[in-house]
Write an enzyme that holds these catalytic residues in place. Structure first.
Site, PDB file in Angstrom:
ATOM      1  N   ALA A   7     -63.605   3.834   4.662  1.00 30.30           N
ATOM      2  CA  ALA A   7     -64.866   4.805   3.936  1.00 30.30           C
ATOM      3  C   ALA A   7     -64.052   6.109   3.654  1.00 30.30           C
ATOM      4  CB  ALA A   7     -65.411   4.166   5.052  1.00 30.30           C
ATOM      5  N   VAL A  11     -62.229  10.566   8.939  1.00 33.79           N
ATOM      6  CA  VAL A  11     -62.488  11.437   8.007  1.00 33.79           C
ATOM      7  C   VAL A  11     -64.256  11.577   7.502  1.00 33.79           C
ATOM      8  CG1 VAL A  11     -61.649  12.461   5.779  1.00 33.79           C
ATOM      9  CG2 VAL A  11     -60.763  11.932   7.450  1.00 33.79           C
ATOM     10  N   ASP A  64     -59.067  -3.979   2.442  1.00 33.40           N
ATOM     11  CA  ASP A  64     -59.306  -3.163   2.634  1.00 33.40           C
ATOM     12  C   ASP A  64     -58.862  -1.850   2.778  1.00 33.40           C
ATOM     13  OD1 ASP A  64     -58.215  -1.351   5.864  1.00 33.40           O
ATOM     14  OD2 ASP A  64     -57.230  -2.301   6.772  1.00 33.40           O
ATOM     15  N   GLU A 123     -61.679  17.157  12.670  1.00 36.31           N
ATOM     16  CA  GLU A 123     -61.778  15.802  12.725  1.00 36.31           C
ATOM     17  C   GLU A 123     -61.457  15.298  14.480  1.00 36.31           C
ATOM     18  OE1 GLU A 123     -59.969  12.541  12.322  1.00 36.31           O
ATOM     19  OE2 GLU A 123     -58.993  13.657  10.634  1.00 36.31           O
ATOM     20  N   LYS A 175     -52.324   9.443   3.671  1.00 37.36           N
ATOM     21  CA  LYS A 175     -51.007   8.680   4.403  1.00 37.36           C
ATOM     22  C   LYS A 175     -50.597   7.576   3.603  1.00 37.36           C
ATOM     23  CE  LYS A 175     -53.308   9.530   9.201  1.00 37.36           C
ATOM     24  NZ  LYS A 175     -55.484   9.750   8.460  1.00 37.36           N
TER      25      LYS A 175
END
Length: 310
Positions: free
Chosen positions: A146, A111, A143, A30, A164
């Site tokens: 995606a 990602v 929240d 990425e 994370k």
């Protein structure tokens, strides 16, 4: 694996195209780690080191980004430097790609969008730092990254150091279970928490060598299961941060973000920057160590998968 027909919006680098055409191992990478995840020039030096790690482990790196409206699968050195130094590069998830391409914009891919592009290009393995997930307080903010939906929809195997640790990891794993995404631990029974090796939650299955993981990827394809696979590779022990220490730091950064009204796609870059500042740079060193380790593992899995499908 053979490369898919050229897409009118795609520019696939020659070495990537040749490797795909000949069934050789390729690892997608990425670019938000370059554009939004680290400060310049650490971002550029890290990106170069990650590509070198993939090559040294016997695979071809394919760093993905959007540049002047073109979806690039494999970046030359000048372009990598350009997006790393630029201040006006945006962050592109799946929903953003069409707008950015139509406007001839430049973006780092998340990602989710990297998975999508990799799948369209015919790349089966992707290495990143950590995935997005369900944010703390999502029961009121809704929240949810995606990245989780993409993992449920797109058949690419993602090597990461877990989610994370700024996220709600148990809820993230529950979401992945609902979407049918297998979570595999590489030499671990515990799902890692990015900066630390153990989130307190388990993985679905443990595997101790890359060839065994490649066999799962091949079986997933053969069974016609179209979800991705998440491969959790804990940060090397020497580079991990103490779990209780990083948790206190994250809590302070999350509280500051809430106080300042920071949310949406700006939240993760803000939190990572604040955590780096609060840890005196330790979190950046850990971030670099884990992405390098993930890149090496992804290349080893890609090599084993290429041998299986030759």
């Amino acid at each position: 694996m053979t490369t898919k027909p050229p897409h009118p919006w795609f520019d696939i680098a020659d070495d990537v195209r040749d490797a795909l055409a000949h069934g050789e191992p390729v690892v997608a990478l990425e670019s938000t780690i370059i554009t939004h995840g680290m400060p310049f020039p650490d971002n550029v030096s890290t990106a170069r080191a990650v590509e070198a790690a993939v090559r040294e482990a016997g695979a071809v790196p394919a760093t993905i980004a959007v540049v002047d409206g073109r979806i690039k699968v494999g970046l030359d050195d000048a372009t990598l430097e350009r997006i790393g130094a630029a201040k006006d590069v945006v962050k592109a998830s799946r929903r953003d790609l069409a707008v950015i391409a139509a406007r001839r914009g430049t973006a780092g891919t998340t990602v989710a969008s990297t998975m999508l592009i990799a799948a369209r290009a015919g790349i089966a393995i992707f290495a990143t730092g950590g995935i997005g997930g369900v944010h703390r307080g999502a029961e009121t903010t809704f929240d949810v990254s995606a990245d989780l939906e993409e993992l449920g929809n797109t058949p690419v195997a993602v090597v990461c150091a877990g989610a994370k640790s700024i996220l709600d990891i148990p809820k993230t794993l529950e979401y992945l279970e609902t979407r049918g995404v297998p979570v595999l631990g590489y030499r671990t029974d515990a799902f890692p928490a990015f900066f630390s090796r153990d989130s307190g939650s388990p993985v679905d299955a443990r595997f101790d060598d890359p060839a065994a993981i490649a066999a799962v990827i091949a079986a997933q394809r053969s069974l016609g299961l179209h979800a991705g696979i998440l491969i959790a590779n804990p940060v090397p022990e020497a580079d991990a941060l103490p779990g209780d220490e990083i948790e206190r730091t994250i809590a302070a950064a999350v509280a500051e973000a809430a106080q300042r009204g920071i949310g949406g796609k700006e939240l993760t870059p803000f939190l990572l920057a604040r955590i780096n500042a609060l840890t005196g740079g330790s979190s950046l060193r850990t971030n670099i160590a884990l992405i390098l380790d993930n890149a090496r593992l992804a290349a080893e899995i890609a090599r084993a998968l290429a041998a299986l499908t030759a």
